[in-house]
Scaffold this motif. Structure first.
Motif, PDB file in Angstrom:
ATOM      1  N   ASP A 154       0.820  -1.156   0.283  1.00 18.42           N
ATOM      2  CA  ASP A 154       0.125   0.105  -0.039  1.00 18.42           C
ATOM      3  C   ASP A 154       0.788   1.323  -0.100  1.00 18.42           C
ATOM      4  OD1 ASP A 154      -2.402  -1.457  -0.021  1.00 18.42           O
ATOM      5  OD2 ASP A 154      -2.634  -1.317   1.993  1.00 18.42           O
ATOM      6  N   ILE A 155       2.009   1.106   0.691  1.00 20.19           N
ATOM      7  CA  ILE A 155       2.952   2.388   0.668  1.00 20.19           C
ATOM      8  C   ILE A 155       3.596   2.656  -0.738  1.00 20.19           C
ATOM      9  CG2 ILE A 155       5.086   1.386   1.424  1.00 20.19           C
ATOM     10  CD1 ILE A 155       3.431   4.820   2.824  1.00 20.19           C
ATOM     11  N   PHE A 156       3.579   1.535  -1.258  1.00 24.90           N
ATOM     12  CA  PHE A 156       4.224   1.494  -2.721  1.00 24.90           C
ATOM     13  C   PHE A 156       3.365   2.193  -3.830  1.00 24.90           C
ATOM     14  CE2 PHE A 156       8.360  -0.191  -2.537  1.00 24.90           C
ATOM     15  CZ  PHE A 156       8.859   0.101  -3.983  1.00 24.90           C
ATOM     16  N   ALA A 157       2.186   1.602  -3.426  1.00 22.61           N
ATOM     17  CA  ALA A 157       1.007   2.512  -4.509  1.00 22.61           C
ATOM     18  C   ALA A 157       0.783   3.791  -3.924  1.00 22.61           C
ATOM     19  CB  ALA A 157      -0.430   1.481  -4.191  1.00 22.61           C
ATOM     20  N   ARG A 158       0.754   4.141  -2.914  1.00 20.42           N
ATOM     21  CA  ARG A 158       0.547   5.470  -2.218  1.00 20.42           C
ATOM     22  C   ARG A 158       1.575   6.616  -2.937  1.00 20.42           C
ATOM     23  NH1 ARG A 158       0.096   6.884   3.850  1.00 20.42           N
ATOM     24  NH2 ARG A 158      -1.887   5.439   3.726  1.00 20.42           N
ATOM     25  N   ARG A 159       2.880   6.171  -2.826  1.00 17.05           N
ATOM     26  CA  ARG A 159       3.941   6.987  -3.117  1.00 17.05           C
ATOM     27  C   ARG A 159       4.478   6.657  -4.678  1.00 17.05           C
ATOM     28  NH1 ARG A 159       2.908   8.662   1.361  1.00 17.05           N
ATOM     29  NH2 ARG A 159       4.504   8.827   2.944  1.00 17.05           N
ATOM     30  N   LEU A 160       4.318   5.725  -5.175  1.00 19.58           N
ATOM     31  CA  LEU A 160       4.990   5.338  -6.716  1.00 19.58           C
ATOM     32  C   LEU A 160       3.733   4.688  -7.551  1.00 19.58           C
ATOM     33  CD1 LEU A 160       8.550   4.149  -5.404  1.00 19.58           C
ATOM     34  CD2 LEU A 160       7.842   6.478  -6.591  1.00 19.58           C
ATOM     35  N   ASP A 161       2.593   4.642  -6.960  1.00 22.78           N
ATOM     36  CA  ASP A 161       1.470   3.908  -7.985  1.00 22.78           C
ATOM     37  C   ASP A 161       2.035   2.792  -8.643  1.00 22.78           C
ATOM     38  OD1 ASP A 161      -1.002   4.151  -9.008  1.00 22.78           O
ATOM     39  OD2 ASP A 161      -0.431   5.073 -11.005  1.00 22.78           O
ATOM     40  N   MET A 162       2.430   1.814  -7.822  1.00 19.02           N
ATOM     41  CA  MET A 162       2.667   0.539  -8.234  1.00 19.02           C
ATOM     42  C   MET A 162       2.844  -0.581  -7.527  1.00 19.02           C
ATOM     43  SD  MET A 162       6.348  -0.501 -10.056  1.00 19.02           S
ATOM     44  CE  MET A 162       6.049  -0.009 -11.818  1.00 19.02           C
ATOM     45  N   ASN A 163       2.412  -1.722  -7.663  1.00 13.80           N
ATOM     46  CA  ASN A 163       2.164  -2.780  -6.845  1.00 13.80           C
ATOM     47  C   ASN A 163       3.716  -3.637  -6.716  1.00 13.80           C
ATOM     48  OD1 ASN A 163       1.984  -5.616  -5.666  1.00 13.80           O
ATOM     49  ND2 ASN A 163      -0.076  -5.472  -6.165  1.00 13.80           N
ATOM     50  N   PRO A 164       4.368  -3.602  -5.704  1.00 13.44           N
ATOM     51  CA  PRO A 164       5.872  -4.102  -5.643  1.00 13.44           C
ATOM     52  C   PRO A 164       5.948  -5.631  -5.882  1.00 13.44           C
ATOM     53  CG  PRO A 164       5.014  -3.414  -3.627  1.00 13.44           C
ATOM     54  CD  PRO A 164       4.186  -2.965  -4.546  1.00 13.44           C
ATOM     55  N   HIS A 165       4.779  -6.231  -5.381  1.00 13.46           N
ATOM     56  CA  HIS A 165       4.802  -7.612  -5.342  1.00 13.46           C
ATOM     57  C   HIS A 165       4.584  -8.192  -6.925  1.00 13.46           C
ATOM     58  CE1 HIS A 165       4.695  -7.671  -1.081  1.00 13.46           C
ATOM     59  NE2 HIS A 165       3.405  -7.080  -1.143  1.00 13.46           N
ATOM     60  N   GLN A 166       4.090  -7.379  -7.888  1.00 12.77           N
ATOM     61  CA  GLN A 166       3.587  -7.944  -9.187  1.00 12.77           C
ATOM     62  C   GLN A 166       4.392  -7.185 -10.229  1.00 12.77           C
ATOM     63  OE1 GLN A 166      -0.745  -6.786  -9.162  1.00 12.77           O
ATOM     64  NE2 GLN A 166      -1.339  -8.831  -8.437  1.00 12.77           N
ATOM     65  N   ALA A 167       5.158  -6.087  -9.929  1.00 16.17           N
ATOM     66  CA  ALA A 167       5.880  -5.530 -10.947  1.00 16.17           C
ATOM     67  C   ALA A 167       6.908  -6.221 -11.436  1.00 16.17           C
ATOM     68  CB  ALA A 167       6.521  -3.978 -10.349  1.00 16.17           C
ATOM     69  N   ASP A 168       7.275  -6.397 -12.657  1.00 15.26           N
ATOM     70  CA  ASP A 168       8.282  -7.081 -13.194  1.00 15.26           C
ATOM     71  C   ASP A 168       9.543  -6.261 -13.302  1.00 15.26           C
ATOM     72  OD1 ASP A 168       7.967  -5.522 -15.585  1.00 15.26           O
ATOM     73  OD2 ASP A 168       6.888  -7.239 -16.413  1.00 15.26           O
ATOM     74  N   LEU A 169      10.743  -6.616 -13.765  1.00 14.99           N
ATOM     75  CA  LEU A 169      12.221  -5.837 -13.984  1.00 14.99           C
ATOM     76  C   LEU A 169      11.758  -4.666 -14.802  1.00 14.99           C
ATOM     77  CD1 LEU A 169      15.091  -5.804 -13.577  1.00 14.99           C
ATOM     78  CD2 LEU A 169      15.474  -7.369 -15.282  1.00 14.99           C
ATOM     79  N   LYS A 170      11.242  -4.986 -16.223  1.00 10.39           N
ATOM     80  CA  LYS A 170      10.929  -4.000 -16.916  1.00 10.39           C
ATOM     81  C   LYS A 170      10.128  -2.679 -16.369  1.00 10.39           C
ATOM     82  CE  LYS A 170       9.333  -2.878 -21.625  1.00 10.39           C
ATOM     83  NZ  LYS A 170       8.531  -3.463 -22.907  1.00 10.39           N
ATOM     84  N   GLN A 171       9.038  -3.200 -15.613  1.00 11.33           N
ATOM     85  CA  GLN A 171       8.216  -2.078 -15.199  1.00 11.33           C
ATOM     86  C   GLN A 171       8.908  -1.345 -13.982  1.00 11.33           C
ATOM     87  OE1 GLN A 171       5.153  -4.922 -13.881  1.00 11.33           O
ATOM     88  NE2 GLN A 171       3.655  -3.893 -15.118  1.00 11.33           N
TER      89      GLN A 171
END
Length: 300
Positions: A154-171
């Motif tokens: 949730d803090i990643f989504a709040r600060r960087l608008d991304m799900n850190p568990h699902q993001a791949d290397l390219k993202q």
């Protein structure tokens, strides 16, 4: 008052503040009947541990370079071995030694030699560890904290608008480019994730109020017990406590294999680490870790 006299006064203030802090910590554990222990600072170290500070062989009296002997990066293994003896909840105040490559962090909030409070409790739950951390802080500061709890996701989504568990290397690489992170971590996905977190998330945490950050990626905390979050994703049963951008506490539930009476047994343990120098920074309202050190280390 000249500069030399001022520096001496500041050092004496830090010495006295540290003594009072340690007295309060020991009072807290004495009330709870938690046993204070001491474990070796020298330890055999895996070659892959790039945080370790290798000790010259003539100091240890050994001539073989395998295994390497270093100053401890953590008292975890020794304290886990004590728990297996059945001594119950234990703690220690100890020195820990770790390399860091982050120059900014090194100057402001990290020293190669630092003081740690390590606290182990058999069969502790995740909720209990968070409450224990809160109780110790309240005892040290003299008042209760209202602490926000938010997940790593949730803090990643709040600060960087991304799900850190699902993001791949390219993202992660694309996100780093968009936010101006000009560091190349190659093809190491976790390094990119850590870089984004350390530069754009962590420095913002715990300013409005203290914050528990929970539910870390399992790849980052191999020893922690695994839980399932609300999105049915595996996460590590670990938390960090932040105040004013400083990571002050790290806690997790671990599952360690131990041989007891010739039988392999899984022991569940609660582990809490407090950064005591950073705690002093908050208590003394200082902005750099060297301002609370009572010594000048050649490794800093």
């Amino acid at each position: 008052m000249n500069t030399s006299t001022s520096q001496q006064s500041d050092r004496l203030q830090a010495i006295r503040a540290r003594a009072i802090l340690y007295q309060h910590i020991r009072e807290f554990f004495g009330q709870r009947q938690v046993l204070e222990v001491e474990t070796p600072i020298l330890q055999a170290t895996a070659h892959s541990d790039n945080r370790a500070m290798i000790v010259q062989q003539h100091i240890t009296g050994e001539h073989s370079s395998d295994p390497q002997i270093s100053l401890q990066t953590s008292p975890a293994l020794a304290m886990q071995q004590l728990l297996a003896c059945g001594c119950g909840a234990i703690y220690q105040i100890c020195k820990v030694f770790q390399h860091t490559n982050n120059v900014h962090e090194h100057k402001r909030k990290h020293s190669s030699e630092f003081s740690m409070l390590a606290w182990y409790t058999p069969d502790a739950t995740f909720t209990q560890l968070m409450q224990d951390s809160q109780d110790l802080l309240a005892h040290v500061f003299g008042y209760e904290f209202d602490i926000e709890t938010i997940s790593y996701q949730d803090i990643f989504a709040r600060r960087l608008d991304m799900n850190p568990h699902q993001a791949d290397l390219k993202q992660l690489k694309n996100l780093a480019r968009r936010v101006g992170l000009n560091i190349n971590y190659g093809e190491d996905r976790l390094a990119w994730l850590d870089g984004l977190f350390c530069h754009f998330v962590e420095p913002t945490l715990g300013y409005n109020q203290p914050m528990f950050l929970t539910d870390f990626p399992v790849e980052k905390t191999a020893a922690a017990q695994t839980d399932i979050n609300d999105d049915d994703m595996a996460v590590a049963a670990k938390f960090n406590l932040y105040i004013d951008g400083l990571k002050l506490v790290s806690g997790q539930v671990t599952q360690a294999e131990q041989v007891i009476e010739n039988q392999q047994t899984i022991l569940k343990q609660g582990r809490i680490f407090f950064g005591l120098d950073r705690l002093l920074m908050l208590l003394m309202d200082k902005h750099r870790i060297d301002q609370v050190m009572s010594f000048s280390s050649p490794m800093r």
